[in-house]
Scaffold this motif. Structure first.
Motif, short mmCIF file in Angstrom:
data_model
loop_
_atom_site.label_atom_id
_atom_site.label_comp_id
_atom_site.label_asym_id
_atom_site.label_seq_id
_atom_site.Cartn_x
_atom_site.Cartn_y
_atom_site.Cartn_z
N PRO A 135 0.76 -1.09 0.03
CA PRO A 135 -0.13 -0.08 -0.18
C PRO A 135 0.87 1.31 0.13
CG PRO A 135 -0.83 -1.62 1.54
CD PRO A 135 0.23 -2.20 1.01
N GLN A 136 2.00 1.29 0.51
CA GLN A 136 2.95 2.36 0.57
C GLN A 136 4.06 2.30 -0.43
OE1 GLN A 136 4.87 3.03 4.42
NE2 GLN A 136 2.96 2.54 5.36
N HIS A 137 3.59 1.61 -1.56
CA HIS A 137 4.29 1.27 -2.83
C HIS A 137 5.88 0.80 -2.74
CE1 HIS A 137 0.77 3.67 -4.33
NE2 HIS A 137 0.95 4.42 -3.62
N HIS A 138 6.17 -0.04 -1.82
CA HIS A 138 7.33 -0.62 -1.59
C HIS A 138 6.85 -2.14 -2.10
CE1 HIS A 138 9.12 2.58 0.54
NE2 HIS A 138 8.16 2.54 1.64
N VAL A 139 8.33 -2.55 -2.64
CA VAL A 139 8.25 -4.09 -3.09
C VAL A 139 8.05 -4.79 -1.74
CG1 VAL A 139 10.85 -4.54 -2.98
CG2 VAL A 139 9.32 -5.70 -4.65
N ILE A 140 7.43 -5.80 -2.01
CA ILE A 140 7.09 -6.53 -0.81
C ILE A 140 8.13 -7.36 0.04
CG2 ILE A 140 4.73 -6.95 -1.16
CD1 ILE A 140 5.06 -9.92 -1.91
N THR A 141 9.25 -7.42 -0.54
CA THR A 141 10.35 -8.10 0.05
C THR A 141 11.36 -6.87 0.53
OG1 THR A 141 11.67 -8.24 -2.10
CG2 THR A 141 10.51 -10.06 -1.43
#
Length: 305
Positions: free
Chosen positions: A265-271
């Motif tokens: 949701p904050q536009h970060h890659v999930i890893t």
């Protein structure tokens, strides 16, 4: 579900421990499933668990039965880069507090275990070896200092085990072999110690695909590491390239690796921050748990088809 040599049972709530001996199929399951991943693999988000507390800047995660353990750094004063290196450092130490959060399956904070000492307040990636959760806590700058802790998940007792003359950003423990495998800042160096802190090997990481942020031991020989690389984008910003890698614990040889391009949701890659993987319970595939965002964040759960 991923099974390791010994796990805490649901009876942890009343203070007892159950031991489960893993079969060959259990220990090989996640390794085999991981080797089936491809660039085209679809990751489907199946749940978004709101965390009802300030998670600060999460770093590592493991899961023991129905509880999540999340290491995190609370930054009070950010380190500042020097114009010229001073005393071997490229930045100030900053100030902060290290945390190991114990969280239930509803996202409720059960326990906040503070870790660290002085300038060493930055926990890294963590690992549960069936007996203890191992947590490195370092200065928030490269080529610095770290303390290696082990935490008893039954009693929440914290023990300082040894210190390391470097920033250790993640660790994996092999209880049976009494070995610890660590990565430095940006995972540029691999370390191996015994459980008393005696150095067994130090090697440079030849791979520059991603920097490993969190690692988990998954069977006798292998570990899975997750992380990202920050790449420049055309608009002058940074693109986060995520990835997962299956590595041999001892040789650090990459057995299999894949990019990952799901975003939070904050536009970060999930890893970007902590990741935990396990096999799905009743069908083929992998379940991935991640907390990629800071502060007001959620635990995201994905599954492969």
């Amino acid at each position: 579900m991923r099974v390791i040599t010994t796990i805490l049972s649901a009876a942890l709530l009343i203070g007892t421990v159950s031991t489960v001996v893993a079969t060959d199929s259990d220990t090989e399951g996640l390794t085999n499933e991981f080797k089936q991943l491809e660039r085209s693999t679809e990751w489907n988000q199946v749940e978004e668990l709101d965390l009802n507390f300030n998670v600060h800047h999460p770093q590592g995660m493991t899961k023991i039965e129905d509880k999540y353990y999340i290491s995190s750094v609370e930054i009070i004063e950010k380190p500042k880069k020097y114009n010229q290196p001073k005393d071997g450092y490229d930045r100030t130490a900053g100030k902060g507090v290290g945390h190991l959060f114990v969280v239930d399956e509803q996202g409720q904070l059960l326990k906040d275990i503070e870790l660290g000492e002085g300038d060493m307040y930055h926990p890294g990636g963590i690992d549960f070896d069936g007996e203890h959760i191992w947590v490195p806590v370092a200065e928030y700058r490269p080529h610095s200092q770290s303390i290696m802790y082990k935490v008893d998940p039954e009693s929440n007792e914290v023990n300082e085990v040894f210190e390391v003359d470097d920033h250790i950003g993640g660790v994996v423990s092999d209880e049976e072999k009494s070995r610890l495998y660590g990565v430095s800042w940006g995972s540029r160096t691999y370390y191996e110690w015994n459980h008393k802190g005696k150095v067994k090997s130090v090697e440079k990481n030849p791979s520059h695909f991603i920097d490993y942020q969190d690692c988990e031991g998954i069977d006798e020989n292998n570990m899975i590491c997750s992380g990202l690389a920050g790449l420049p984008s055309e608009d002058g910003g940074t693109y986060e390239l995520g990835g997962l890698a299956l590595l041999d614990k001892k040789s650090h040889e990459i057995q299999h690796e894949v990019p990952l391009a799901e975003f939070s949701p904050q536009h970060h890659v999930i890893t970007r921050n902590p990741v935990y993987l396990e096999t799905k319970e009743e069908e083929d595939g992998i379940r991935l748990y991640a907390v990629p965002d800071d502060d007001d964040a959620s635990l995201l759960i994905y599954e492969t088809k």
